[in-house]
Design a protein around this motif. Structure first.
Motif, PDB file in Angstrom:
ATOM      1  N   LYS A  29      -4.683 -17.308 -57.278  1.00  0.00           N
ATOM      2  CA  LYS A  29      -4.909 -17.618 -58.793  1.00  0.00           C
ATOM      3  C   LYS A  29      -3.813 -18.381 -59.352  1.00  0.00           C
ATOM      4  O   LYS A  29      -4.322 -19.275 -60.409  1.00  0.00           O
ATOM      5  N   LYS A  32      -4.474 -22.263 -58.277  1.00  0.00           N
ATOM      6  CA  LYS A  32      -5.607 -22.417 -59.094  1.00  0.00           C
ATOM      7  C   LYS A  32      -5.270 -22.820 -60.605  1.00  0.00           C
ATOM      8  O   LYS A  32      -5.834 -23.809 -61.157  1.00  0.00           O
ATOM      9  N   GLU A  33      -4.480 -22.081 -61.133  1.00  0.00           N
ATOM     10  CA  GLU A  33      -4.253 -22.324 -62.670  1.00  0.00           C
ATOM     11  C   GLU A  33      -3.376 -23.588 -62.656  1.00  0.00           C
ATOM     12  O   GLU A  33      -3.373 -24.465 -63.719  1.00  0.00           O
ATOM     13  N   ALA A  36      -5.467 -26.648 -62.595  1.00  0.00           N
ATOM     14  CA  ALA A  36      -5.992 -26.559 -63.885  1.00  0.00           C
ATOM     15  C   ALA A  36      -5.259 -27.344 -64.818  1.00  0.00           C
ATOM     16  O   ALA A  36      -5.555 -28.130 -65.914  1.00  0.00           O
ATOM     17  N   CYS A  62     -11.879 -25.452 -60.689  1.00  0.00           N
ATOM     18  CA  CYS A  62     -10.490 -25.485 -61.258  1.00  0.00           C
ATOM     19  C   CYS A  62      -9.949 -26.824 -61.631  1.00  0.00           C
ATOM     20  O   CYS A  62      -8.993 -26.769 -62.493  1.00  0.00           O
TER      21      CYS A  62
END
Length: 109
Positions: A29, A32-33, A36, A62
């Motif tokens: 997570k 993936k952030e 982004a 993403c």
């Protein structure tokens, strides 16, 4: 006595596996952030072992500017099955997706 092995119950094993799984999900997570936020490049993102088990459609989303429609369109163009994971991409599929995502990111600059 030195050298004796401690017996581990099945509930302790299950708890340890659950903790490891949760940490792996948190790491994925966070990665993936960072994708982004634009902190990770396209090539680096595709090469990361953190996303090898992530579904391609979720992974593509993403990137800034890529939603469900564009992600599915890219997957069709690269001949990627809907249930494919990033680690299961062939070299030509990966190359095509890197190119397509790179174009989207270039347009945003």
């Amino acid at each position: 006595m030195a050298g004796e092995l401690r017996h581990i119950s099945s509930s302790e094993v299950a708890r340890e596996l659950a903790l490891r799984s949760a940490e792996a999900r948190r790491a994925t997570k966070r990665f993936k952030e960072s994708i982004a936020r634009g902190e990770v490049g396209v090539e680096e993102a595709f090469d990361s072992p953190l996303v090898a088990r992530v579904r391609v459609v979720s992974f593509l989303q993403c990137f800034r500017g890529i939603g469900p429609t564009i992600a599915n369109d890219f997957m069709s163009q690269a001949h990627v099955a809907p249930d494919r994971r990033v680690g299961g991409l062939g070299p030509h599929q990966r190359e095509k997706l890197v190119d397509l995502v790179g174009r989207v990111l270039e347009r945003q600059r």
